[in-house]
Design a protein around this motif. Structure first.
Motif, short mmCIF file in Angstrom:
data_model
loop_
_atom_site.label_atom_id
_atom_site.label_comp_id
_atom_site.label_asym_id
_atom_site.label_seq_id
_atom_site.Cartn_x
_atom_site.Cartn_y
_atom_site.Cartn_z
N ASP A 77 0.86 -1.18 0.00
CA ASP A 77 0.00 0.00 0.00
C ASP A 77 0.90 1.24 0.00
O ASP A 77 1.53 1.56 1.00
N LYS A 78 0.96 1.90 -1.17
CA LYS A 78 1.93 3.00 -1.31
C LYS A 78 1.37 4.35 -0.83
O LYS A 78 2.01 5.38 -1.00
N SER A 79 0.15 4.32 -0.28
CA SER A 79 -0.46 5.61 0.07
C SER A 79 0.36 6.35 1.12
O SER A 79 0.95 5.74 2.01
N ASP A 80 0.35 7.66 0.98
CA ASP A 80 1.07 8.52 1.93
C ASP A 80 0.56 8.33 3.34
O ASP A 80 1.31 8.35 4.30
N PHE A 81 -0.77 8.10 3.41
CA PHE A 81 -1.41 7.96 4.72
C PHE A 81 -0.78 6.80 5.49
O PHE A 81 -0.38 6.95 6.65
N LYS A 82 -0.65 5.64 4.82
CA LYS A 82 -0.10 4.45 5.47
C LYS A 82 1.36 4.67 5.87
O LYS A 82 1.81 4.30 6.94
N ARG A 83 2.12 5.29 4.92
CA ARG A 83 3.53 5.51 5.18
C ARG A 83 3.72 6.46 6.39
O ARG A 83 4.53 6.22 7.28
N LYS A 84 2.92 7.52 6.39
CA LYS A 84 3.02 8.49 7.50
C LYS A 84 2.60 7.83 8.82
O LYS A 84 3.19 8.08 9.86
N TRP A 85 1.58 6.97 8.71
CA TRP A 85 1.11 6.27 9.91
C TRP A 85 2.23 5.41 10.48
O TRP A 85 2.47 5.38 11.68
N TRP A 86 2.96 4.73 9.63
CA TRP A 86 4.05 3.87 10.06
C TRP A 86 5.18 4.69 10.68
O TRP A 86 5.75 4.32 11.72
N GLN A 87 5.49 5.85 10.03
CA GLN A 87 6.54 6.72 10.60
C GLN A 87 6.13 7.19 11.99
O GLN A 87 6.93 7.23 12.92
N LYS A 88 4.85 7.55 12.10
CA LYS A 88 4.34 8.04 13.38
C LYS A 88 4.41 6.92 14.45
O LYS A 88 4.79 7.16 15.59
#
Ligand SMILES: CC(C)(COP(=O)(O)OP(=O)(O)OC[C@H]1O[C@@H](n2cnc3c(N)ncnc32)[C@H](O)[C@@H]1OP(=O)(O)O)[C@@H](O)C(=O)NCCC(=O)NCCS
Length: 189
Positions: A77-88
């Motif tokens: 899932d390349k969405s920014d939302f998922k990536r940002k969620w993981w970083q958070k």
């Protein structure tokens, strides 16, 4: 809140094939029937280990079941939302950047139920504390998080015990995935 005297008379017994199980009612039929009908099969199949909490070594006050789990980040899932969620998630749990992974080892509380006549005495908290301690004290295998698919009516109970929501995506589901960072227990020592 349970007092120390009462905690002293609680004991935890691992459920095995030949363990006698007394009748049990926590007010939730799924949790009741898991203990009576399924817990021994889970044990035999190495799919889950259940523990009985006994009061004065004779009365069944509660039980819980544990199995391995992982917290996963879906990289497809390349969405920014998922990536940002993981970083958070990594930042919030202070996971060192060199240890960032797409999944983290966990143990799931598959079941946790306190008999209705023992409710509200701190036995649920006693169980969560015992599981947290067992996982960090033994340290036989790496396990960073405790997870649970929490019933809606138990969300506050888990929040009061330091659990957080993994995502907002399950807000309208019957259960919500929650997690506890075991590192917090080590730091509180
Ligand atoms: C949810 C359950 C495990 C709580 O066990 P318990 O022994 O009654 O809980 P405790 O007495 O340890 O409570 C600890 C704290 O959580 C709170 N709490 C417990 N159950 C709660 C609930 N359902 N909603 C809100 N708060 C709750 C208590 O008020 C207490 O808070 P305090 O420290 O501010 O006084 C128990 O009610 C139960 O077995 N329910 C049926 C099965 C179930 O829903 N299991 C959860 C599966 S995910």
């Amino acid at each position: 809140m349970i007092n120390d005297t009462t905690i002293d008379v609680l004991s935890i017994v691992k459920l095995k094939r030949d363990t006698h199980i007394q009748s049990f009612d926590c007010g939730d039929s799924d949790s009741n029937s898991f203990l009576i009908d399924d817990a021994k099969d889970y044990y035999d199949q190495l799919m889950g280990v259940s523990y009985l909490v006994e009061y004065k070594e004779k009365e069944l006050a509660a039980y819980y079941c544990l199995f391995t789990d992982k917290i996963v980040f879906d990289f497809s899932d390349k969405s920014d939302f998922k990536r940002k969620w993981w970083q958070k998630f990594n930042k919030k749990n202070k996971i060192h950047f060199k240890k960032h992974r797409k999944n983290y080892p966990a143990v799931k509380i598959g079941r946790l139920a306190v008999a209705s006549n023992f409710g509200g005495k701190g036995i649920g908290r006693f169980i969560l504390d015992a599981v947290k301690l067992m996982l960090i004290e033994n340290r036989n295998i790496g396990c960073r998080f405790l997870t649970v698919d929490a019933y809606k009516n138990a969300l506050d109970f888990y929040q009061k015990n330091g659990f957080d929501f993994l995502s907002t995506e399950d807000e309208n589901e019957d259960t919500r995935l929650m997690y506890f960072d075991l590192k917090d227990v080590i730091q509180s020592y």
